[in-house]
Motif scaffolding. Structure first.
Motif, PDB file in Angstrom:
ATOM      1  N   LEU A 202     -19.521  69.872 -22.134  1.00 54.48           N
ATOM      2  CA  LEU A 202     -18.782  70.653 -23.170  1.00 54.48           C
ATOM      3  C   LEU A 202     -19.350  72.106 -23.430  1.00 54.48           C
ATOM      4  CD1 LEU A 202     -18.551  67.889 -25.843  1.00 54.48           C
ATOM      5  CD2 LEU A 202     -16.907  68.400 -23.854  1.00 54.48           C
ATOM      6  N   ARG A 203     -18.748  73.020 -23.915  1.00 57.62           N
ATOM      7  CA  ARG A 203     -19.212  74.276 -24.432  1.00 57.62           C
ATOM      8  C   ARG A 203     -18.855  74.131 -25.950  1.00 57.62           C
ATOM      9  NH1 ARG A 203     -16.559  79.470 -25.677  1.00 57.62           N
ATOM     10  NH2 ARG A 203     -18.143  80.996 -26.116  1.00 57.62           N
ATOM     11  N   TRP A 204     -19.719  74.340 -26.868  1.00 58.01           N
ATOM     12  CA  TRP A 204     -19.453  74.603 -28.382  1.00 58.01           C
ATOM     13  C   TRP A 204     -19.383  76.009 -28.849  1.00 58.01           C
ATOM     14  CZ3 TRP A 204     -17.655  70.458 -31.085  1.00 58.01           C
ATOM     15  CH2 TRP A 204     -17.959  69.258 -30.547  1.00 58.01           C
ATOM     16  N   ASN A 205     -18.562  76.540 -29.555  1.00 57.39           N
ATOM     17  CA  ASN A 205     -18.605  77.933 -30.078  1.00 57.39           C
ATOM     18  C   ASN A 205     -18.285  78.006 -31.354  1.00 57.39           C
ATOM     19  OD1 ASN A 205     -18.447  80.752 -29.524  1.00 57.39           O
ATOM     20  ND2 ASN A 205     -16.494  80.337 -30.838  1.00 57.39           N
ATOM     21  N   LEU A 206     -19.401  78.715 -32.093  1.00 54.45           N
ATOM     22  CA  LEU A 206     -19.293  78.665 -33.661  1.00 54.45           C
ATOM     23  C   LEU A 206     -18.970  80.233 -33.931  1.00 54.45           C
ATOM     24  CD1 LEU A 206     -22.942  77.478 -34.566  1.00 54.45           C
ATOM     25  CD2 LEU A 206     -20.498  76.048 -34.080  1.00 54.45           C
ATOM     26  N   THR A 207     -17.919  80.274 -34.685  1.00 57.02           N
ATOM     27  CA  THR A 207     -17.539  81.796 -34.879  1.00 57.02           C
ATOM     28  C   THR A 207     -17.645  81.744 -36.273  1.00 57.02           C
ATOM     29  OG1 THR A 207     -15.833  81.447 -33.011  1.00 57.02           O
ATOM     30  CG2 THR A 207     -15.613  83.361 -34.624  1.00 57.02           C
ATOM     31  N   PHE A 208     -18.319  83.034 -36.834  1.00 56.27           N
ATOM     32  CA  PHE A 208     -18.468  83.226 -38.130  1.00 56.27           C
ATOM     33  C   PHE A 208     -17.679  84.425 -38.651  1.00 56.27           C
ATOM     34  CE2 PHE A 208     -22.246  81.364 -36.637  1.00 56.27           C
ATOM     35  CZ  PHE A 208     -22.697  80.409 -37.478  1.00 56.27           C
ATOM     36  N   ARG A 209     -16.958  84.190 -39.811  1.00 52.37           N
ATOM     37  CA  ARG A 209     -15.959  85.220 -40.266  1.00 52.37           C
ATOM     38  C   ARG A 209     -16.146  85.245 -42.030  1.00 52.37           C
ATOM     39  NH1 ARG A 209     -12.869  82.573 -36.747  1.00 52.37           N
ATOM     40  NH2 ARG A 209     -12.241  83.606 -34.834  1.00 52.37           N
TER      41      ARG A 209
END
Length: 217
Positions: A202-209
């Motif tokens: 898996l790849r996990w991505n966190l995107t903050f906005r």
DNA sequence: CAGTACCA
DNA sequence: CCCT
């Protein structure tokens, strides 16, 4: 020698207003993966539907005051998880701090993220070229943090047909874009079949906005 | 497949 | 007025 083959892995301005910070989140990798597991227990990731009724290959959940949602009714931020009806899990303090510090390093001091989208990429999952334009506050940057299997991040320009740069994003890498790059097209190439010692395939991505302007909730 | 749409 |  690996450096010569895989790139120097130094901070790099990929476009005006966009900064790639290799390894910037490496020190919180294990803690972040534990946090992701905790969030997924409260708000399991699932495959959202586009307004056109297509199923996204990336599985999504999130934390913070706002989560991302899409369905036949359109794309929007919502303050409750539509699956559970409950507010989204809290954004871990260490995540918020990391996003704030990465933003500051990229030239965007005072970033106060209200939303952290948590994306799970399984083998073959991808994100087509798009731009983040559903936030009211376009003065705040987007901060993207990667964990797990290395992916090819595609970073284009203001126009759909602008040339696209391909960045290998490894576990712990951070990419910040804002200012003149805030509405840049971007995406992720299909995740290769690889394994990572902590995440398996898996790849996990966190995107903050930041979703709303300062006076918002 | 993250712009959901220009009445041609 | 993109054509995934």
């Amino acid at each position: 020698m690996d450096d010569l083959l895989s790139g120097l892995r130094m901070p790099e301005r990929v476009a005006p207003g966009a900064l790639f910070l290799p390894g910037y989140a490496a020190s919180i990798e294990r803690e972040a993966l534990r946090g992701i597991a905790a969030i997924c227990a409260l708000a399991p990731p699932h495959h959202l539907l586009t307004p056109g009724g297509r199923r996204l290959s990336v599985a999504m959940t999130g934390c913070g005051a706002f989560g991302w949602h899409s369905d036949r009714a359109g794309y929007r931020y919502v303050s409750r998880d539509p699956v559970s009806g409950r507010p989204w899990p809290a954004m871990p303090r260490s995540w918020r701090d990391l996003a704030r510090e990465a933003a500051e390093r990229a030239g965007y001091p005072g970033f106060e993220p209200q939303s952290c989208l948590v994306n799970r990429y399984d083998t073959g999952a991808r994100m087509g070229l798009h731009r983040d334009c559903d936030e009211d506050d376009l003065t705040s940057p987007v901060v993207s943090v990667s964990f797990g299997v290395t992916a090819a991040f595609l970073f284009g320009g203001a126009e759909r047909h602008d040339p696209v740069r391909k960045l290998a994003v490894e576990s712990g890498d951070v990419l910040v874009w804002g200012g003149p790059s805030r509405l840049a097209y971007h995406g992720v190439a299909p995740l290769p079949r690889r394994t990572h010692s902590l995440t398996g395939p898996l790849r996990w991505n966190l995107t903050f906005r930041r979703v709303t302007h300062r006076q918002g909730p």
